[in-house]
Scaffold this active site. Sequence first.
Site, PDB file in Angstrom:
ATOM      1  N   ASN A 137       9.514  19.091 -12.922  1.00  0.00           N
ATOM      2  CA  ASN A 137       8.870  17.714 -12.911  1.00  0.00           C
ATOM      3  C   ASN A 137       7.402  17.961 -13.453  1.00  0.00           C
ATOM      4  OD1 ASN A 137       8.384  19.426 -10.479  1.00  0.00           O
ATOM      5  ND2 ASN A 137       7.648  17.596  -9.372  1.00  0.00           N
ATOM      6  N   GLU A 235       6.978  25.912  -2.597  1.00  0.00           N
ATOM      7  CA  GLU A 235       6.077  24.610  -2.626  1.00  0.00           C
ATOM      8  C   GLU A 235       7.376  23.725  -2.710  1.00  0.00           C
ATOM      9  OE1 GLU A 235       3.281  23.582  -2.147  1.00  0.00           O
ATOM     10  OE2 GLU A 235       1.739  25.477  -2.625  1.00  0.00           O
ATOM     11  N   CYS A 269       6.439  15.469  -6.109  1.00  0.00           N
ATOM     12  CA  CYS A 269       6.525  15.909  -4.723  1.00  0.00           C
ATOM     13  C   CYS A 269       5.581  15.411  -3.790  1.00  0.00           C
ATOM     14  CB  CYS A 269       6.494  17.626  -4.473  1.00  0.00           C
ATOM     15  SG  CYS A 269       4.759  18.160  -5.316  1.00  0.00           S
ATOM     16  N   GLU A 438      -1.249  27.380  -2.192  1.00  0.00           N
ATOM     17  CA  GLU A 438      -1.694  27.710  -3.725  1.00  0.00           C
ATOM     18  C   GLU A 438      -2.961  27.093  -4.043  1.00  0.00           C
ATOM     19  OE1 GLU A 438       2.412  26.423  -5.391  1.00  0.00           O
ATOM     20  OE2 GLU A 438       2.075  28.322  -6.538  1.00  0.00           O
TER      21      GLU A 438
HETATM   22  N1  LIG Z   1       5.651  21.205  -3.106  1.00  0.00           N
HETATM   23  C1  LIG Z   1       5.179  21.133  -4.189  1.00  0.00           C
HETATM   24  O1  LIG Z   1       4.357  21.635  -4.668  1.00  0.00           O
HETATM   25  C2  LIG Z   1       6.185  20.764  -5.405  1.00  0.00           C
HETATM   26  C3  LIG Z   1       5.782  20.364  -6.784  1.00  0.00           C
HETATM   27  C4  LIG Z   1       6.810  19.878  -7.614  1.00  0.00           C
HETATM   28  C5  LIG Z   1       8.256  19.949  -7.374  1.00  0.00           C
HETATM   29  N2  LIG Z   1       8.682  20.235  -6.225  1.00  0.00           N
HETATM   30  C6  LIG Z   1      10.093  19.767  -5.654  1.00  0.00           C
HETATM   31  O2  LIG Z   1      10.806  20.283  -6.912  1.00  0.00           O
HETATM   32  C7  LIG Z   1      11.976  19.670  -6.637  1.00  0.00           C
HETATM   33  C8  LIG Z   1      12.531  19.116  -7.773  1.00  0.00           C
HETATM   34  O3  LIG Z   1      12.717  20.185  -8.814  1.00  0.00           O
HETATM   35  P1  LIG Z   1      14.108  20.985  -9.432  1.00  0.00           P
HETATM   36  O4  LIG Z   1      15.048  19.894  -9.087  1.00  0.00           O
HETATM   37  O5  LIG Z   1      13.805  21.538 -10.687  1.00  0.00           O
HETATM   38  O6  LIG Z   1      14.450  21.684  -8.104  1.00  0.00           O
HETATM   39  P2  LIG Z   1      15.375  23.070  -8.029  1.00  0.00           P
HETATM   40  O7  LIG Z   1      15.285  23.405  -6.807  1.00  0.00           O
HETATM   41  O8  LIG Z   1      16.672  22.523  -8.516  1.00  0.00           O
HETATM   42  O9  LIG Z   1      15.050  23.946  -9.095  1.00  0.00           O
HETATM   43  C9  LIG Z   1      13.755  24.576  -9.302  1.00  0.00           C
HETATM   44  C10 LIG Z   1      13.711  26.004  -9.985  1.00  0.00           C
HETATM   45  O10 LIG Z   1      14.678  26.721  -9.193  1.00  0.00           O
HETATM   46  C11 LIG Z   1      15.463  27.352 -10.109  1.00  0.00           C
HETATM   47  N3  LIG Z   1      16.792  27.714  -9.331  1.00  0.00           N
HETATM   48  C12 LIG Z   1      17.750  26.925  -9.040  1.00  0.00           C
HETATM   49  N4  LIG Z   1      18.850  27.628  -8.204  1.00  0.00           N
HETATM   50  C13 LIG Z   1      18.354  28.795  -7.953  1.00  0.00           C
HETATM   51  C14 LIG Z   1      18.706  29.933  -7.367  1.00  0.00           C
HETATM   52  N5  LIG Z   1      19.870  30.033  -6.656  1.00  0.00           N
HETATM   53  N6  LIG Z   1      17.767  31.010  -7.346  1.00  0.00           N
HETATM   54  C15 LIG Z   1      16.678  30.862  -7.981  1.00  0.00           C
HETATM   55  N7  LIG Z   1      16.317  30.028  -8.627  1.00  0.00           N
HETATM   56  C16 LIG Z   1      17.048  28.928  -8.682  1.00  0.00           C
HETATM   57  C17 LIG Z   1      15.910  26.191 -11.027  1.00  0.00           C
HETATM   58  O11 LIG Z   1      16.346  26.604 -12.342  1.00  0.00           O
HETATM   59  C18 LIG Z   1      14.413  25.912 -11.470  1.00  0.00           C
HETATM   60  O12 LIG Z   1      13.670  26.550 -12.325  1.00  0.00           O
HETATM   61  C19 LIG Z   1      11.784  18.364  -6.035  1.00  0.00           C
HETATM   62  O13 LIG Z   1      12.358  18.544  -4.518  1.00  0.00           O
HETATM   63  C20 LIG Z   1      10.283  18.290  -5.661  1.00  0.00           C
HETATM   64  O14 LIG Z   1       9.779  17.896  -4.381  1.00  0.00           O
HETATM   65  C21 LIG Z   1       7.606  20.377  -4.972  1.00  0.00           C
END
Ligand SMILES: NC(=O)c1ccc[n+]([C@@H]2O[C@H](COP(=O)([O-])OP(=O)(O)OC[C@H]3O[C@@H](n4cnc5c(N)ncnc54)[C@H](O)[C@@H]3O)[C@@H](O)[C@H]2O)c1
Length: 459
Positions: A137, A235, A269, A438
């Site tokens: 995102n 995060e 997020c 962070e």
């Molecule tokens: N709190 C924050 O600062 C913040 C900022 C941006 C996004 N987000 C959150 O991120 C989410 C959206 O992002 P997304 O759909 O890419 O999330 P996701 O959890 O599906 O994927 C995030 C990352 O993790 C990797 N990943 C997936 N499964 C994994 C595993 N089993 N082991 C290791 N890595 C793995 C993915 O390939 C990707 O690079 C939303 O829930 C959003 O709220 C949080």
Amino acid sequence: MSEALDPSHLRVLNPATEELVATVPAATRDDVDAAVARATAAQRGWAAAAPADRARILRRFAAVVDGHIEELARLEVREAGHTLGNARWEAGNVRDLLDFAAGGVERLSGRQIPVAGGIDVTFLEPLGVIGVIAPWNFPMPIAAWGLAPALAAGNAVILKPAETTPLTALRLAELALEAGIPEHLFQVLPGHGAVTGDALVEHPGIAKIVFTGSTRVGKQIMSKCADRVKRVTLELGGKSPNIVFADADLEAAAAAAPMAYLDNTGQDCCARTRILVQRSVYDRFLDLVTPALTSVVVGDPLDEKTQMGPLISAAQLERVRAYVTDDLKAVRGTAPEGPGFWYPPTLITDVDPTAPVAAEEVFGPVAVLLPFEDEEDAVRLANATEYGLSGSLWTRDVGRALRVSRAVQAGNLSVNSHSSVRYWTPFGGYKQSGLGRELGPDALTAFTETKNVFISTEA
Ligand SMILES: NC(=O)c1ccc[n+]([C@@H]2O[C@H](COP(=O)([O-])OP(=O)(O)OC[C@H]3O[C@@H](n4cnc5c(N)ncnc54)[C@H](O)[C@@H]3O)[C@@H](O)[C@H]2O)c1
């Protein structure tokens, strides 16, 4: 095997057009092993370098990024569908983070503590090789949130971008080399989460994982890291409230409310997706917010007038559609038909706060409007969630602003504003929105281990 199903490559689609932008090889577990070995060697030299040299190289990296803002922004538009204005801000954020981290190198030092019989000297040692696992995102800024302070503190970084958005990360790695960051100190390994991401999490040569993504995957990673007591920063998701009290400047609150959750097509997020409005002004607020929402310009992300682009993927579009069931009453804006992964700005009214669309993170341009009675009720509703990342409150009463801010369980609140992230201020979540902080003045310290050496003066 069809190209679309071939797991050895990632297919990067332009979310606004569905055109294929690139195919990128996906890193295997063996690739991760090799990258960790190279990073470990590179990190030794980097940690031994004079801090002033590290700072100078990071400033040069910032300057090189500054010279490529437009190129990086346009690449981000193509792989993530962000509006050009947002993408320029994101590339600029990478530059700013690198600059800020370079300044941190010069301030990073231990302490001397006089104690009985001698003196304690504390050192802030780098951790080693850091695995940064980023979401799609905000591909560039979130990569840099980990990358910049980790490098500044003397670590190496292996970045795994999300499957859909590897291109800006790969370009940043090229720019790092151009700026003089030593070879293999910063490597990018595009790949699947369950393969490349998991290999980083499990690898004994990775000292810390910085994960940004869904709460579901964050929990899995935290439990795997526990096996090795591996350091972890998380995060995660959010379902942030936007609380509008009757005494607020209602025109201003209503004008700001749509983009507070539609920015980045709601894939943020910190999106303020639960709009809580005091019952006495609920109807008036709905009258004011309706034209603000329906006039949001949705379309071509490269058009400077566009305020909202497409969703990232067909899967994300399906997810959003599934939340907005036919029985829900909603105010809707407009969106292009397609091709592209388009969904209109949507504000759901008359919904139960426990309904999935009101309680779960949709991660799309969808918010709910909920009434509350008084301050206590507002705080209760705001906190009735497993998340605690961000929130806003609108009021003219300073005492109430402080009282409610203190009572809402979230890491980042704003009063009469929706600002969430400033790189010189700590950022992170309460409850299931994350672990650790962070950004801010202590960002570098999160990538160090404190070592204490007692020197006897009595020998
Ligand atoms: N709190 C924050 O600062 C913040 C900022 C941006 C996004 N987000 C959150 O991120 C989410 C959206 O992002 P997304 O759909 O890419 O999330 P996701 O959890 O599906 O994927 C995030 C990352 O993790 C990797 N990943 C997936 N499964 C994994 C595993 N089993 N082991 C290791 N890595 C793995 C993915 O390939 C990707 O690079 C939303 O829930 C959003 O709220 C949080």
